[in-house]
Write an enzyme that holds these catalytic residues in place. Structure first.
Site, PDB file in Angstrom:
ATOM      1  CG  LEU A 135      57.372  57.957  42.600  1.00  0.00           C
ATOM      2  CD1 LEU A 135      57.776  59.266  43.262  1.00  0.00           C
ATOM      3  CD2 LEU A 135      57.577  58.045  41.094  1.00  0.00           C
ATOM      4  CG  ASP A 136      61.564  52.322  40.741  1.00  0.00           C
ATOM      5  OD1 ASP A 136      60.504  51.670  40.740  1.00  0.00           O
ATOM      6  OD2 ASP A 136      62.288  52.450  39.729  1.00  0.00           O
ATOM      7  CE  LYS A 137      65.599  50.865  49.899  1.00  0.00           C
ATOM      8  NZ  LYS A 137      66.152  49.588  50.438  1.00  0.00           N
ATOM      9  CB  THR A 139      62.520  57.144  42.378  1.00  0.00           C
ATOM     10  OG1 THR A 139      63.399  56.269  41.663  1.00  0.00           O
ATOM     11  CG2 THR A 139      61.987  58.197  41.417  1.00  0.00           C
TER      12      THR A 139
END
Length: 339
Positions: A135-137, A139
């Site tokens: 998961l993105d930073k 998120t």
């Protein structure tokens, strides 16, 4: 980690190359890894070293003795994890928005990988500490982690085959009238290498979205991914002019609701991350094959945002635009007379 395995080559493998036969007998290990073990002498056939290309007859005794080096060198750190489910094969967790998944130049420690290695040191022998998808930073939401080589291999294959379903909740800028699909390739931005963009020569990327609630200038969406490109939801939503609220990279211009309360203006202006949360994850268990569905409830910051947007929408629909958050000192700007 020391590894010992032994087996007898099945008769149905007769005529196959040794590495081919062993890849069938040991599906947990890649064929290239098996070939390396044969070359290094870690695999003996009937007590003797063998070659990868040697043909087997069936009935041979194979012994493997080797040391598996750690796949991950990060330091274990005692960082709390919100675990939704765990067994011998997988961990399903709810990632908080303030933790980065992998160590990198700007985040050498304090990451999810560091936390996982403290929780289960054996994950050091699994690629990427068992992380199957990232998961993105900033998120938040549900993720699955494989605890064994076999589970990791199966889950990665299932992800590539689109057998793992991921659904996200996001709040975007703009009045989205109806759901739809964005089918646009994503790759590196031609001028800014730190960003992704819709580009002709990018990798295929497909994002489905549907409307959960409309709030005038903002919309709450449920998003489903078919592919897993870097920043995919954020890039696709920005591309169709509905950027994710709070997105520091692709967010675009902030649009404030008409006569919004002080609290709503403040949260929209100062939302500290992209309003994006991995809500649901559906997968086949890598051992039992059981279909399992997990949910990570919306975090407090997104709940607060949605509550304020709902209050504003309801107030506007009922004709009142009271904007002060303190009812004892509120000034009524106007009241619409429906008559």
């Amino acid at each position: 980690m020391h590894l010992e395995e032994s087996l007898i080559i099945p008769d149905h493998c007769a005529g196959q190359r040794l590495d081919q036969a062993l890849a069938q007998c040991w599906p947990d290990f890649s064929r290239s890894r098996i070939q390396d073990w044969i070359k290094s002498g870690d695999i003996l056939v009937d007590g003797e070293a063998a070659r990868s290309r040697a043909q087997v007859l069936g009935g041979e005794t194979v012994v493997l003795q080797t040391e598996i080096e750690d796949e991950v060198s990060a330091v274990p750190q005692d960082i709390p994890l919100d675990i939704l489910y765990e067994d011998d094969a997988i961990i399903v967790l709810n990632k908080s928005p303030d933790i980065v998944v992998h160590p990198a130049a700007g985040n050498p420690d304090g990451t999810l990988v560091n936390a996982l290695l403290f929780h289960d040191p054996a994950l050091a022998a699994v690629p990427r500490a068992g992380i199957v998808h990232r998961l993105d930073k900033q998120t938040s939401g549900v993720m699955v982690v494989a605890k064994t080589l076999a589970a990791h291999k199966t889950l990665v294959a299932n992800l590539a085959a689109r057998k793992i379903r991921r659904e996200y909740d996001t709040v975007v800028m703009g009045h989205v009238v109806a759901g739809g699909t964005v089918d646009k390739p994503i790759g590196r931005h031609p001028r800014d290498r730190q960003r992704q963009a819709v580009v002709t020569m990018g990798k295929p990327a497909v994002t489905h979205y549907r409307v959960l609630q409309q709030y005038g200038e903002q919309t709450w969406l449920r998003v489903q991914l078919e592919t897993g490109r870097t920043h995919q939801i954020r890039v696709h939503m920005a591309h169709i002019r509905y950027p994710v609220i709070g997105d520091p990279v692709y967010g675009g211009r902030l649009r404030l609701p008409h006569r919004a309360s002080t609290a709503l203006v403040d949260i929209l202006r100062n939302f500290e991350r992209q309003a994006l949360h991995a809500r649901f994850l559906t997968l086949e268990h890598p051992v039992s094959g059981e279909v399992m569905r997990f949910e990570a409830p919306l975090p407090d910051d997104m709940l607060e945002l949605l509550e304020l947007l709902t209050e504003h929408r309801d107030r506007m629909q009922h004709g009142s635009t009271q904007v002060d958050d303190d009812p004892d000192e509120a000034e009524v700007i106007y009241v619409r007379d429906d008559d």
